[in-house]
Each structure stands twice: as structure tokens, then as C-alpha cells.
Design a protein around this motif. Structure first.
Motif, PDB file in Angstrom:
ATOM      1  N   VAL A  37       3.322 -24.224  71.719  1.00 34.90           N
ATOM      2  CA  VAL A  37       2.477 -23.086  71.370  1.00 34.90           C
ATOM      3  C   VAL A  37       3.357 -21.850  71.288  1.00 34.90           C
ATOM      4  O   VAL A  37       4.011 -21.485  72.261  1.00 34.90           O
ATOM      5  N   LYS A  38       3.371 -21.213  70.129  1.00 34.49           N
ATOM      6  CA  LYS A  38       4.292 -20.095  69.920  1.00 34.49           C
ATOM      7  C   LYS A  38       3.597 -18.767  69.616  1.00 34.49           C
ATOM      8  O   LYS A  38       4.106 -17.710  69.976  1.00 34.49           O
ATOM      9  N   LYS A  39       2.447 -18.819  68.935  1.00 35.20           N
ATOM     10  CA  LYS A  39       1.822 -17.573  68.491  1.00 35.20           C
ATOM     11  C   LYS A  39       0.332 -17.567  68.808  1.00 35.20           C
ATOM     12  O   LYS A  39      -0.367 -18.556  68.564  1.00 35.20           O
ATOM     13  N   LEU A  40      -0.142 -16.446  69.354  1.00 31.82           N
ATOM     14  CA  LEU A  40      -1.549 -16.284  69.710  1.00 31.82           C
ATOM     15  C   LEU A  40      -2.169 -15.183  68.859  1.00 31.82           C
ATOM     16  O   LEU A  40      -1.713 -14.042  68.876  1.00 31.82           O
ATOM     17  N   ALA A  41      -3.220 -15.537  68.124  1.00 37.54           N
ATOM     18  CA  ALA A  41      -3.900 -14.571  67.253  1.00 37.54           C
ATOM     19  C   ALA A  41      -5.304 -14.304  67.773  1.00 37.54           C
ATOM     20  O   ALA A  41      -5.953 -15.181  68.351  1.00 37.54           O
ATOM     21  N   ILE A  42      -5.777 -13.083  67.578  1.00 36.90           N
ATOM     22  CA  ILE A  42      -7.168 -12.748  67.890  1.00 36.90           C
ATOM     23  C   ILE A  42      -7.724 -11.898  66.749  1.00 36.90           C
ATOM     24  O   ILE A  42      -7.027 -11.037  66.204  1.00 36.90           O
ATOM     25  N   LEU A  43      -8.968 -12.169  66.378  1.00 41.45           N
ATOM     26  CA  LEU A  43      -9.651 -11.423  65.332  1.00 41.45           C
ATOM     27  C   LEU A  43     -10.837 -10.705  65.955  1.00 41.45           C
ATOM     28  O   LEU A  43     -11.677 -11.337  66.618  1.00 41.45           O
ATOM     29  N   THR A  44     -10.928  -9.380  65.759  1.00 39.74           N
ATOM     30  CA  THR A  44     -12.055  -8.618  66.305  1.00 39.74           C
ATOM     31  C   THR A  44     -12.752  -7.845  65.185  1.00 39.74           C
ATOM     32  O   THR A  44     -12.102  -7.358  64.264  1.00 39.74           O
ATOM     33  N   PRO A  45     -14.068  -7.705  65.264  1.00 42.47           N
ATOM     34  CA  PRO A  45     -14.800  -6.996  64.213  1.00 42.47           C
ATOM     35  C   PRO A  45     -14.605  -5.487  64.237  1.00 42.47           C
ATOM     36  O   PRO A  45     -14.701  -4.827  63.201  1.00 42.47           O
ATOM     37  N   GLU A  46     -14.344  -4.939  65.413  1.00 45.31           N
ATOM     38  CA  GLU A  46     -14.144  -3.502  65.546  1.00 45.31           C
ATOM     39  C   GLU A  46     -12.769  -3.225  66.130  1.00 45.31           C
ATOM     40  O   GLU A  46     -12.083  -4.121  66.631  1.00 45.31           O
ATOM     41  N   GLU A  71       4.159 -14.893  70.693  1.00 46.11           N
ATOM     42  CA  GLU A  71       4.053 -13.777  69.756  1.00 46.11           C
ATOM     43  C   GLU A  71       2.584 -13.418  69.611  1.00 46.11           C
ATOM     44  O   GLU A  71       1.729 -14.282  69.406  1.00 46.11           O
ATOM     45  N   PHE A  72       2.268 -12.132  69.717  1.00 42.56           N
ATOM     46  CA  PHE A  72       0.889 -11.662  69.647  1.00 42.56           C
ATOM     47  C   PHE A  72       0.557 -11.263  68.216  1.00 42.56           C
ATOM     48  O   PHE A  72       1.268 -10.477  67.599  1.00 42.56           O
ATOM     49  N   MET A  73      -0.541 -11.810  67.682  1.00 47.31           N
ATOM     50  CA  MET A  73      -0.931 -11.575  66.296  1.00 47.31           C
ATOM     51  C   MET A  73      -2.361 -11.030  66.251  1.00 47.31           C
ATOM     52  O   MET A  73      -3.321 -11.776  66.067  1.00 47.31           O
ATOM     53  N   PRO A  74      -2.550  -9.721  66.416  1.00 48.85           N
ATOM     54  CA  PRO A  74      -3.901  -9.160  66.386  1.00 48.85           C
ATOM     55  C   PRO A  74      -4.351  -8.826  64.966  1.00 48.85           C
ATOM     56  O   PRO A  74      -3.559  -8.380  64.130  1.00 48.85           O
ATOM     57  N   ALA A  75      -5.624  -9.042  64.695  1.00 49.82           N
ATOM     58  CA  ALA A  75      -6.251  -8.615  63.436  1.00 49.82           C
ATOM     59  C   ALA A  75      -7.555  -7.942  63.841  1.00 49.82           C
ATOM     60  O   ALA A  75      -8.521  -8.606  64.219  1.00 49.82           O
ATOM     61  N   THR A  76      -7.591  -6.613  63.806  1.00 47.13           N
ATOM     62  CA  THR A  76      -8.722  -5.863  64.350  1.00 47.13           C
ATOM     63  C   THR A  76      -9.439  -5.055  63.277  1.00 47.13           C
ATOM     64  O   THR A  76      -8.921  -4.837  62.181  1.00 47.13           O
ATOM     65  N   GLY A  77     -10.657  -4.612  63.629  1.00 44.55           N
ATOM     66  CA  GLY A  77     -11.447  -3.803  62.705  1.00 44.55           C
ATOM     67  C   GLY A  77     -11.838  -4.542  61.441  1.00 44.55           C
ATOM     68  O   GLY A  77     -11.942  -3.942  60.368  1.00 44.55           O
ATOM     69  N   LEU A  78     -12.121  -5.834  61.571  1.00 42.76           N
ATOM     70  CA  LEU A  78     -12.389  -6.664  60.393  1.00 42.76           C
ATOM     71  C   LEU A  78     -13.830  -6.590  59.914  1.00 42.76           C
ATOM     72  O   LEU A  78     -14.148  -7.087  58.830  1.00 42.76           O
ATOM     73  N   GLY A  79     -14.716  -5.989  60.707  1.00 42.77           N
ATOM     74  CA  GLY A  79     -16.114  -5.958  60.319  1.00 42.77           C
ATOM     75  C   GLY A  79     -16.777  -7.303  60.576  1.00 42.77           C
ATOM     76  O   GLY A  79     -16.220  -8.183  61.231  1.00 42.77           O
ATOM     77  N   ILE A  99      -8.188 -16.902  68.090  1.00 47.96           N
ATOM     78  CA  ILE A  99      -9.397 -16.573  68.838  1.00 47.96           C
ATOM     79  C   ILE A  99     -10.291 -15.729  67.935  1.00 47.96           C
ATOM     80  O   ILE A  99      -9.973 -14.576  67.634  1.00 47.96           O
ATOM     81  N   ALA A 100     -11.390 -16.315  67.475  1.00 46.34           N
ATOM     82  CA  ALA A 100     -12.320 -15.626  66.575  1.00 46.34           C
ATOM     83  C   ALA A 100     -13.344 -14.892  67.436  1.00 46.34           C
ATOM     84  O   ALA A 100     -14.379 -15.449  67.806  1.00 46.34           O
TER      85      ALA A 100
END
Length: 356
Positions: A37-46, A71-79, A99-100
Motif C-alpha cells: 500500500v503506497k498511496k491513500l486518497a480521500i474525496l470530500t464534497p466540501e 503518499e496523501f492524495m486529497p481531492a476536496t470541494g468536489l460537490g 476513501i469516498a
């Protein structure tokens, strides 16, 4: 070959075959090699600035990534719209776990996870768990919400408290029900007003303020608010509106800690710590146990806590703490109620107020 020699040869051959089978069987039974496991992503609506669901999720994922050397992979403010493209991009960039972090993503995430061969975590869909591929973390802070109900009942002077929610997802429902149960167990005479801003008004601060003002106008002097960004509007209403008895109105928040922006009305919060949850996900993924169970939070390990502020008298906090002890030791059991219909049945008054 004599009969005696043949028997000895057969015995040796059988022993050799047995040892070979044991060796093969041993290899087959040996623990599976840990998944890389190398990269952790999270998706947030706001954006992660709400002191609530989005910020607590973001901060926890970041902390776990640092702790686990990922490695941290954030994707934020996606609605709350289509996140298929973002999920594909994260998967193509090498995410090991996505992480959805919104119930609106619990269809797209498993689809892209299957398409790209990436493990995904979703909320509000426990029946979608799939070994090695999909896990669910429909969390419930109901134990902490019960304590909040005890606190509210002991604090209210108008004998009326309010619950204002930005929607009715399972996590909100379980907390609303437990809060109502805590109120009634403490003082059955206290009236509970329940108001819904809209079906998915999580970021509707204006709606949060408008609906909270109406609940205060109906007599509530303690508001239990669940709303992500909408809670800022709730807090504004509490700060600027007097109770029908002429006194201050108090606010009990959820998930995060708004103490740093409190203007004297934040009574408490049912705080969630998601670090243990996300840590368990990563560890299970490494050990090939991902997708074999859902995850939870509770008072016993402090992944749920009721925030103590300077506004809570010592005697009231002592009473709340005694109730906490009873929940932790099992002498008082609080079962989660996930369905909105059952939650509404617990309330003295229900108001649906669609966002305008």
C-alpha cells in the motif's frame, strides 16, 4: 527385489511423498504476503474547513498517511455530482485506497474501483461490502449523542430543545434518535422539536440559519445541529437570537470542535475521531482483510467523545460522565436507529423545511 526390500523402499517413498505434501501444504497455508500500500486518497464534497465531516475526514486521512508512510492524495470541494472522472484520475495516479467521503459517492466509487482494480471505502451502503474491493464505514456517534441529550435536558430552561439536520442520512438519524432518547431519559417533560433543512442541504448555511431561528422561535433554547457547512448558519442563529424565555440559546455540534470560533454559545459537540477507522482500513488492506467487515466508532476507545467546554457546570458534567461510564461498561445500551421514519416517531414535533 525381495519382499522385505520392497516394503522398505515403499516406506521410504511414502515418507518422502508425505514430506513433500507437507511442504506444499505448508506453503499453501503460510500467511499471504502483505499487500503493498503506497498511496491513500480521500474525496470530500466540501473543502476541509467546516470543523465537521469534511475537515475531520481530511485531517484523519492525512494523519494516517503520515503515520503509515503513504503518499496523501486529497481531492476536496468536489460537490455532490458525478465524481467518476476524479476517481479514475486518482486510480490512474496510483491510489492504493480511495476513501469516498460522501454518501453521494457510494455508487461511483465501487464502479471505478472495480474498473481500475483499486480498493474503495464508502459510507451509507453496508450491503455493498465486497471482500478485497469495497468496505463501508457508515459511522454512528449515537453513544455520544445520547450524552448530548442528557446535557441538553439538564441545560434547557424553556423545557424545549431542538434538533436541526441538513438531511436524513443514517449517521444523522442514529444521532438524532439517541439524542432524543437521552433527553427523555433525563427529563420526560422536555419537548423535542425536529426540523429538516432539506433532503441534502449539507452546505446550506442560509437554510441552517433560517430553520434554526424558527425552531428557537418555537421555544427551543438548546439546538443539536447536524449539517456540515450548514452548521455555520445554525451557530449564527443561536448567537443572534434570544430564547422565548429571554435567555441565551446553546448549540451542540457534531463531528468537529468549533471552540476556536465560539462566541459564547457552543455548549458541546459530539466529536468523532476517524484516525482509528482509516488506520484499520489501511492495516486490513495490507493484510488482505479489506472488505471483510464494516467499521465503527464508540465511546469506549474515545473515537467518539462529548466535548467539555467552559459553559458546562461541573455538577452537570459529572452527571454526564456517570452516564458515559454506564454506556462503556455495558450497563446502559444505546442501539442505533438508522431509519428516518423511526427517528421522526421519537419527536414531539417535526418540521420539514426545504431549502429556498
Amino acid at each position: 527385489m525381495t519382499k522385505t526390500k520392497w516394503i522398505k523402499w515403499a516406506q521410504v517413498s511414502t515418507l518422502a511423498l508425505t514430506l513433500a505434501l507437507v511442504a506444499v501444504g505448508g506453503a499453501a497455508l503460510a500467511p499471504a504476503e502483505a499487500k503493498d500500500v503506497k498511496k491513500l486518497a480521500i474525496l470530500t464534497p466540501e473543502d476541509p474547513t467546516d470543523f465537521g465531516w469534511n475537515q475531520q475526514g481530511f485531517d484523519a486521512a492525512k494523519a494516517v498517511a503520515e503515520k503509515e508512510g503513504l503518499e496523501f492524495m486529497p481531492a476536496t470541494g468536489l460537490g455532490y455530482g458525478d465524481v467518476h472522472p476524479t476517481l479514475r484520475e486518482l486510480a490512474d495516479d496510483g491510489a492504493s485506497l480511495m476513501i469516498a467521503h460522501a454518501s453521494g459517492y457510494n455508487t461511483a466509487a465501487p464502479e471505478i474501483g472495480a474498473e481500475k482494480g483499486v480498493a474503495v471505502a464508502i459510507v451509507d451502503k453496508p450491503d455493498a461490502i465486497k471482500e478485497g474491493a469495497v468496505t463501508d464505514y457508515t459511522l454512528s456517534g449515537h453513544e455520544g449523542a445520547y450524552l448530548a441529550g442528557v446535557l441538553a435536558a439538564k441545560t434547557s430552561t424553556t423545557k424545549s430543545v431542538g434538533i436541526v439536520v441538513s438531511g436524513e442520512p443514517p449517521s444523522w438519524n442514529s444521532q438524532s434518535a439517541a439524542f432524543a432518547q437521552g433527553v427523555k431519559a433525563t427529563d420526560p417533560a422536555v419537548k423535542i422539536l425536529y426540523a429538516v433543512i432539506g433532503p441534502a442541504a449539507y452546505s446550506d448555511a442560509a437554510g441552517g440559519r433560517r430553520v434554526t431561528e424558527s425552531v428557537i422561535g418555537a421555544g427551543a433554547d438548546v439546538i443539536f445541529g447536524q449539517g456540515d457547512g450548514a452548521t455555520f448558519g445554525m451557530l449564527q442563529a443561536v448567537e443572534t437570537t434570544k430564547s422565548t424565555g429571554g435567555g441565551n440559546v446553546w448549540f451542540i455540534d457534531v463531528i468537529g470542535d468549533k471552540t476556536s470560533i465560539d462566541k459564547g454559545h457552543l455548549l458541546s459537540s459530539v466529536v468523532w475521531n476517524l484516525v482509528p477507522v482509516f488506520t484499520a482500513m489501511v492495516e486490513d488492506l495490507k493484510a488482505d482483510k479489506f472488505g471483510t467487515k464494516p467499521y465503527s466508532i464508540q465511546l469506549s476507545d474515545d473515537s467518539v467523545q462529548l466535548l467539555k467546554t467552559k459553559h458546562i457546570p461541573d455538577d452537570v458534567w459529572a452527571s454526564v460522565s456517570e452516564t458515559r461510564k454506564q454506556i462503556v461498561d455495558g450497563s446502559l445500551k444505546i442501539e442505533p436507529v438508522w431509519e428516518a421514519e423511526k427517528v421522526r416517531a421519537l419527536m414531539s414535533s417535526v418540521t420539514d423545511a426545504p431549502a429556498q
